[in-house]
Write a protein that holds these residues in place. Structure first.
Motif, PDB file in Angstrom:
ATOM      1  N   GLY A 152       0.795  -1.230   0.000  1.00  0.00           N
ATOM      2  CA  GLY A 152       0.000   0.000   0.000  1.00  0.00           C
ATOM      3  C   GLY A 152       0.825   1.277   0.000  1.00  0.00           C
ATOM      4  N   ALA A 153       2.148   1.166   0.161  1.00  0.00           N
ATOM      5  CA  ALA A 153       2.978   2.374   0.283  1.00  0.00           C
ATOM      6  C   ALA A 153       3.479   2.884  -1.057  1.00  0.00           C
ATOM      7  N   LEU A 173      -2.877   7.236  -1.638  1.00  0.00           N
ATOM      8  CA  LEU A 173      -1.962   6.803  -0.572  1.00  0.00           C
ATOM      9  C   LEU A 173      -2.640   6.934   0.795  1.00  0.00           C
ATOM     10  N   LYS A 174      -2.681   5.822   1.507  1.00  0.00           N
ATOM     11  CA  LYS A 174      -3.183   5.870   2.895  1.00  0.00           C
ATOM     12  C   LYS A 174      -1.973   6.083   3.805  1.00  0.00           C
ATOM     13  N   GLN A 185       3.060   4.804   7.093  1.00  0.00           N
ATOM     14  CA  GLN A 185       3.604   4.642   8.449  1.00  0.00           C
ATOM     15  C   GLN A 185       4.174   3.239   8.664  1.00  0.00           C
ATOM     16  N   ARG A 186       3.493   2.210   8.126  1.00  0.00           N
ATOM     17  CA  ARG A 186       4.012   0.835   8.259  1.00  0.00           C
ATOM     18  C   ARG A 186       5.373   0.717   7.575  1.00  0.00           C
ATOM     19  N   VAL A 202       7.020   7.774  -1.096  1.00  0.00           N
ATOM     20  CA  VAL A 202       7.270   7.280   0.269  1.00  0.00           C
ATOM     21  C   VAL A 202       8.534   6.424   0.284  1.00  0.00           C
ATOM     22  N   VAL A 203       8.634   5.532  -0.697  1.00  0.00           N
ATOM     23  CA  VAL A 203       9.783   4.624  -0.769  1.00  0.00           C
ATOM     24  C   VAL A 203      11.076   5.428  -0.954  1.00  0.00           C
TER      25      VAL A 203
END
Ligand SMILES: NC(=O)c1ccc[n+]([C@@H]2O[C@H](COP(=O)([O-])OP(=O)(O)OC[C@H]3O[C@@H](n4cnc5c(N)ncnc54)[C@H](OP(=O)(O)O)[C@@H]3O)[C@@H](O)[C@H]2O)c1
Length: 245
Positions: A93-94, A101-102, A107-108, A151-152
């Motif tokens: 999901g990231a 994007l959630k 955060q995970r 995010v990555v």
């Protein structure tokens, strides 16, 4: 000169149940190390143990890098250890366009790939001998971000900053990262789903190396970082020339 030997060394591989970590475990066992592979999913660890031939020098450990108490307990119960490696990442999901994007998925990812490595150093470093090392896994997204990869990209860059700081704070322990390019592992099921093979094939055509990476390519680089006593605070890029194109 004191030689750093993989044969007989005790090595923890967090993320060792899949992909690059699993390839690393196979290589380390072949070189005579005592290996503990760790991850969250016990069924995956058991499958990895079977795929490694139920090797006598292999242990498995259920460990979630997002849980500080788990990490503290693991190292309290752990005997001696020479090197720590983490290839772990919870990317589900990231890898996403911003509107979809959630923040919980981001955060995970941060917890598994930034705070988790930080906690491995906090609780693990006191168990390592002076010639010990920690190797983390960042990634080419920090240098060649793709759309959906914000995010990555950010987490890989943050992890590399952490590597440099820890190399100073935890010296003489050596702290390094390998930065893989695109490597054919199960992580692509989360990133590309049914388009996995087409995505990897298209990337292979663009790369100077003419192919995407194999988990063994990264395992090889991690073995170098474990064994080279003059390398610390370094990011070793193993990406088939991806940063050049
Ligand atoms: N493959 C690529 O193209 C590529 C490119 C650049 C960078 N990277 C980076 O390279 C590293 C290895 O990737 P890979 O492709 O080998 O991934 P993978 O095959 O998906 O393996 C990931 C491993 O991490 C473990 N893990 C995930 N979350 C965890 C957590 N919270 N605590 C402990 N273990 C956890 C997984 O086991 P459980 O699910 O059982 O916990 C699994 O063993 C990752 O950091 C990834 O971001 C990969």
């Amino acid at each position: 000169m004191t030689e750093i030997k993989i044969k007989g060394a005790e090595i923890l591989v967090v993320g060792g149940s899949s992909g690059m970590g699993l390839a690393l475990a196979r290589r380390l066992l072949a070189e005579g190390a005592d290996v503990t592979i760790a991850g969250r999913n016990i069924a995956k660890l058991d499958a990895a143990r079977r795929s490694l031939g139920n090797h006598a020098n292999l242990k498995t450990a259920a460990l979630d890098l997002t849980q500080e108490e788990d990490i503290a307990r693991f190292f309290r119960d752990q005997g001696s250890l020479d090197h720590i490696v983490s290839t772990a990442a919870d990317i589900e999901g990231a890898y996403q366009f911003l509107p979809d994007l959630k923040i919980s998925a981001a955060q995970r990812m941060v917890e598994s790939k930034f705070y988790g490595p930080l906690l491995l150093a906090k609780y693990g470093a006191p168990h390592l001998p002076p010639l010990g090392s920690i190797v983390y896994t960042s990634g080419v997204a920090a240098y060649r971000p793709a759309a959906r990869g914000s995010v990555v990209a950010a987490i890989n860059a943050a992890l590399e900053g952490l590597v440099r700081a820890l190399a100073v704070e935890l010296a003489p322990l050596r702290i390094n990262a390998v930065s893989p390019g695109w490597v054919d592992t199960p992580i692509w099921n989360f990133v590309a789903g049914d388009a996995k093979q087409a995505t990897l094939d298209a990337m292979a055509k663009r790369l100077p190396a003419g192919r995407v990476g194999r988990p063994e390519d990264i395992a090889d680089a991690i073995c170098f970082l474990i064994g080279n006593g003059f390398t610390t605070g370094t990011v070793l890029h193993v990406e088939g020339g991806h940063r050049l194109v």
